[in-house]
Design an enzyme around this catalytic site. Structure first.
Site, PDB file in Angstrom:
ATOM      1  CG  PHE A  56      -1.637   0.188  -3.454  1.00 30.85           C
ATOM      2  CD1 PHE A  56      -1.546  -0.232  -4.772  1.00 30.85           C
ATOM      3  CD2 PHE A  56      -1.613  -0.758  -2.457  1.00 30.85           C
ATOM      4  CE1 PHE A  56      -1.417  -1.579  -5.090  1.00 30.85           C
ATOM      5  CE2 PHE A  56      -1.483  -2.112  -2.762  1.00 30.85           C
ATOM      6  CZ  PHE A  56      -1.391  -2.522  -4.072  1.00 30.85           C
ATOM      7  CE1 TYR A  83       6.444  -4.507  -2.798  1.00 29.80           C
ATOM      8  CE2 TYR A  83       6.831  -4.623  -0.433  1.00 29.80           C
ATOM      9  CZ  TYR A  83       5.986  -4.382  -1.498  1.00 29.80           C
ATOM     10  OH  TYR A  83       4.688  -4.000  -1.265  1.00 29.80           O
ATOM     11  CE  LYS A  84       5.485  -1.025  -4.764  1.00 30.28           C
ATOM     12  NZ  LYS A  84       4.807  -2.229  -5.277  1.00 30.28           N
ATOM     13  CG  ASP A  92       2.460   4.710  -0.011  1.00 29.54           C
ATOM     14  OD1 ASP A  92       3.619   4.410  -0.368  1.00 29.54           O
ATOM     15  OD2 ASP A  92       1.573   3.857   0.191  1.00 29.54           O
ATOM     16  NE  ARG A 106       2.185  -1.665 -12.318  1.00 32.83           N
ATOM     17  CZ  ARG A 106       2.180  -1.755 -11.001  1.00 32.83           C
ATOM     18  NH1 ARG A 106       1.755  -0.721 -10.281  1.00 32.83           N
ATOM     19  NH2 ARG A 106       2.557  -2.856 -10.385  1.00 32.83           N
TER      20      ARG A 106
END
Length: 397
Positions: A113, A209-210, A184, A356
């Site tokens: 990321f 939060y995912k 990560d 996605r």
């Protein structure tokens, strides 16, 4: 055996929406509303500042950290919550570099990321002294590890394609070369089976939060292997990471173990929501989640390739090396995604040309997948995406 009907009932899901973007932001757990209301009124409202002791706010980062630890194969007392993922990346990388002071290369890949790379670039620039960030293709990571590398810094699941690195193999290769391994888990925790202890990982970080459904801006976590816990120096020497914060010493002394990785005041309101979200995971078996995720994603790929032959699969075809998300490429991917969202199928877009879709069995089933395929085929067949309003990019894509 995990009851996915029960977990689905634990979320607020807007009527008529198929939500395939839990890999960016999970939906609202119903229990969070009541839990947060109680915290606001009964704890903050009635106890005021006493809540730090009487309501357990002060120990919340460690308490919630132990709950996250169960989902990533970490021992109790090795994970702590707080701050943002970027801060946790900075902490992990700076600590790893100090533990390996004679080396100057940080190895990452171009599927990482970008924020992680930005943090590394900023830190290495500040350190000077010949530090270098080496970025290679995802397939080149393992063979690029050599005796010059101080630390590898890899996101296990590629945010664009869902490609999954072999954490155990890369960590072992890093250790054989004398490097430390930082992972990560932003697209891993709650989505795929993770075992940090078995993989012998040195440091790991992630957001909540995912797939953990902690809400927008939910706090991040950091894991430090027990062998490093009392040696890792927190370069962000925050008040809450002090050995005795309320002694108000003018000199910093790190707290023992994982507590030293605390920085600022805990985000109590956000942690309270996350605690409610983690309740959904009680009684859920990660192997069931993974198996169902693969089943749903395979169903989606097969259906899309049949109904939408003009799309190109942008993710690994083998589900064993894919996370819980699938990308398809289209020259007008952004506009297509906006047309999908307007018709109640929510995924997201990643530049330059990827749509996605995330597969979260806690609240998705086969009927959702079939509906999404049908809507996508309709949008493409009828060129419903080719409207001016769908081509105007919003601030967040």
């Amino acid at each position: 055996m995990t009851d996915f009907d029960e977990t689905r009932a634990a979320f607020h899901l807007p009527e008529g929406v198929v939500y395939l973007d839990g890999n960016s932001l999970g939906p609202l757990p119903l229990a969070a509303r009541e839990r947060l209301s109680a915290m606001l009124m009964q704890e903050w409202g009635e106890q005021l500042i006493r809540g730090w002791n009487t309501a357990g706010w002060y120990v919340q980062p460690r308490k919630v950290g132990d709950r996250v630890a169960k989902l990533i194969g970490a021992a109790p007392g090795t994970v702590v919550m707080g701050d943002t993922l970027s801060i946790k990346v900075y902490q992990a990388l700076s600590a790893a570099l100090e533990l390996n002071p004679d080396r100057r290369v940080v190895l990452s890949d171009d599927g990482n990321f970008p924020s992680d790379l930005y943090i590394a670039q900023g830190l290495l620039t500040s350190l000077g002294r010949g530090y270098e960030l080496k970025v290679v293709g995802p397939e080149e990571v393992e063979k690029s590890i050599d005796e010059t590398v101080a630390a590898t810094m890899i996101t296990e699941v590629d945010y664009r394609t869902g490609r999954r690195h072999d954490m155990k193999a890369i960590t072992a290769k890093a250790h054989r070369a004398g490097a430390l391994a930082i992972w990560d888990l932003a697209h891993s925790v709650g989505a795929v089976d993770v075992d940090l202890t078995a993989a012998d990982v040195d440091f790991a970080v992630g957001c909540t939060y995912k797939y953990l459904n902690g809400g927008p801006g939910a706090p991040a976590f950091i894991y430090v292997a027990p062998r490093h816990a009392d040696r890792a120096r927190p370069s962000l020497s925050g008040w809450m990471g002090h050995e005795a914060p309320f002694a108000f010493d003018l000199d910093y002394r790190p707290a023992p173990g994982i507590e030293r990785m605390r920085v600022g005041t805990p985000p109590v309101i956000a942690l309270t929501v996350l605690e409610a979200a983690l309740d959904v995971w009680e009684g859920v078996e990660m192997r069931d989640v993974r198996a169902k995720s693969i089943e749903l994603s395979e169903r989606f790929i097969a259906g899309v390739e049949t109904a939408c032959p003009g799309l190109e699969l942008g993710s690994p075809r083998n589900p064993a090396v894919r996370g819980s998300q699938v990308s398809f490429r289209h020259p007008h991917a952004y506009a297509v995604m906006q047309a999908l969202i307007a018709r109640g199928v929510i995924g997201d877009f990643r530049a330059p040309d990827s749509m996605r879709f995330g597969f979260t069995p806690l609240y998705l089933g086969a009927a959702d997948i079939d509906r999404a395929i049908g809507v996508l085929a309709d949008v493409l067949d009828k060129r419903l995406w080719d409207r001016p309003e769908y081509h105007r990019k919003a601030s967040v894509t």
